[in-house]
Design an enzyme around this catalytic site. Structure first.
Site, PDB file in Angstrom:
ATOM      1  N   CYS A   1       8.536  10.823  -8.345  1.00 44.79           N
ATOM      2  CA  CYS A   1       8.599  10.040  -7.111  1.00 44.79           C
ATOM      3  C   CYS A   1       7.405   9.106  -6.951  1.00 44.79           C
ATOM      4  O   CYS A   1       6.382   9.254  -7.614  1.00 44.79           O
ATOM      5  CB  CYS A   1       8.722  10.955  -5.897  1.00 44.79           C
ATOM      6  N   CYS A   2       7.595   8.141  -6.068  1.00 46.15           N
ATOM      7  CA  CYS A   2       6.539   7.231  -5.627  1.00 46.15           C
ATOM      8  C   CYS A   2       6.813   6.975  -4.149  1.00 46.15           C
ATOM      9  O   CYS A   2       7.651   7.650  -3.557  1.00 46.15           O
ATOM     10  CB  CYS A   2       6.538   5.943  -6.454  1.00 46.15           C
ATOM     11  N   GLY A   3       6.167   6.017  -3.558  1.00 44.84           N
ATOM     12  CA  GLY A   3       6.317   5.779  -2.126  1.00 44.84           C
ATOM     13  C   GLY A   3       7.758   5.616  -1.662  1.00 44.84           C
ATOM     14  O   GLY A   3       8.210   6.309  -0.758  1.00 44.84           O
TER      15      GLY A   3
END
Length: 185
Positions: A115-117
């Site tokens: 995941c990321c933002g």
């Protein structure tokens, strides 16, 4: 016999933004928040790969700590080469992508969330490079990447990075999940 639901369930199962299974026990999403914790609990995550250069939210870190989930801060690699050759607005480069893929290819880290933002561009870049490693054709890789970018569309530079990434640099140890590198599409 039909039953009438008088009251909705008190526990709502809400996936994180842009959540999607990638492979068996491998998932992708944007940064999970407190409302996603019930959903994540059912995944029994062992590892989360965090791709953003900024720190995740405190509640996310607390959740991982309480549930013994290992967080790999791949987007925050601080070696001298990466520091001098990275765009400060986007933490992905050959080094960080390679590190993320090597973690993904190690089945000992599963179940895993990448995941990321927002779960769009950074996550999409790593998953796109994984698809290349699996032998997918570039049209399929680009289509999957664009599916998560929404109305904003894909970034041509990201697609060029995925296309140009040297998959031969990714070290896949024997018994660590080499099957990830053999799926074709």
């Amino acid at each position: 016999m039909s039953r009438k639901v008088v009251q909705p369930p008190s526990l709502r199962i809400i996936p994180p933004l842009n959540f999607c299974p990638v492979e068996k026990q491998l998932y992708r999403s944007g940064q999970p928040s407190i409302i996603n914790q019930s959903f994540l609990q059912d995944l029994n995550l062992k590892t989360i790969i965090w791709l953003a250069s900024e720190e995740p939210q405190e509640e996310f870190l607390d959740y991982c700590s309480m549930n013994s989930i290992n967080i790999e801060f791949v987007g925050m690699i601080n070696d001298d080469y990466s520091y001098q050759n990275v765009n400060p607005w986007d933490s992905l480069n050959e080094t960080t992508i390679k590190k993320a893929l090597e973690l993904i290819c190690d089945r000992n880290n599963y179940p895993m969330l990448v995941c990321c933002g927002m779960g769009r561009h950074r996550t999409g870049t790593v998953i796109g490079c994984l698809r290349r490693l699996q032998g997918w054709n570039l049209a399929s890789v680009s289509e999957e990447y664009r599916r998560f970018t929404g109305a904003r569309g894909g970034r041509i530079l990201v697609e060029l990075l995925i296309e140009g990434f040297d998959i031969s640099t990714v070290e896949i140890g024997s018994g660590k999940g080499s099957s990830m590198a053999r799926k074709k599409r």
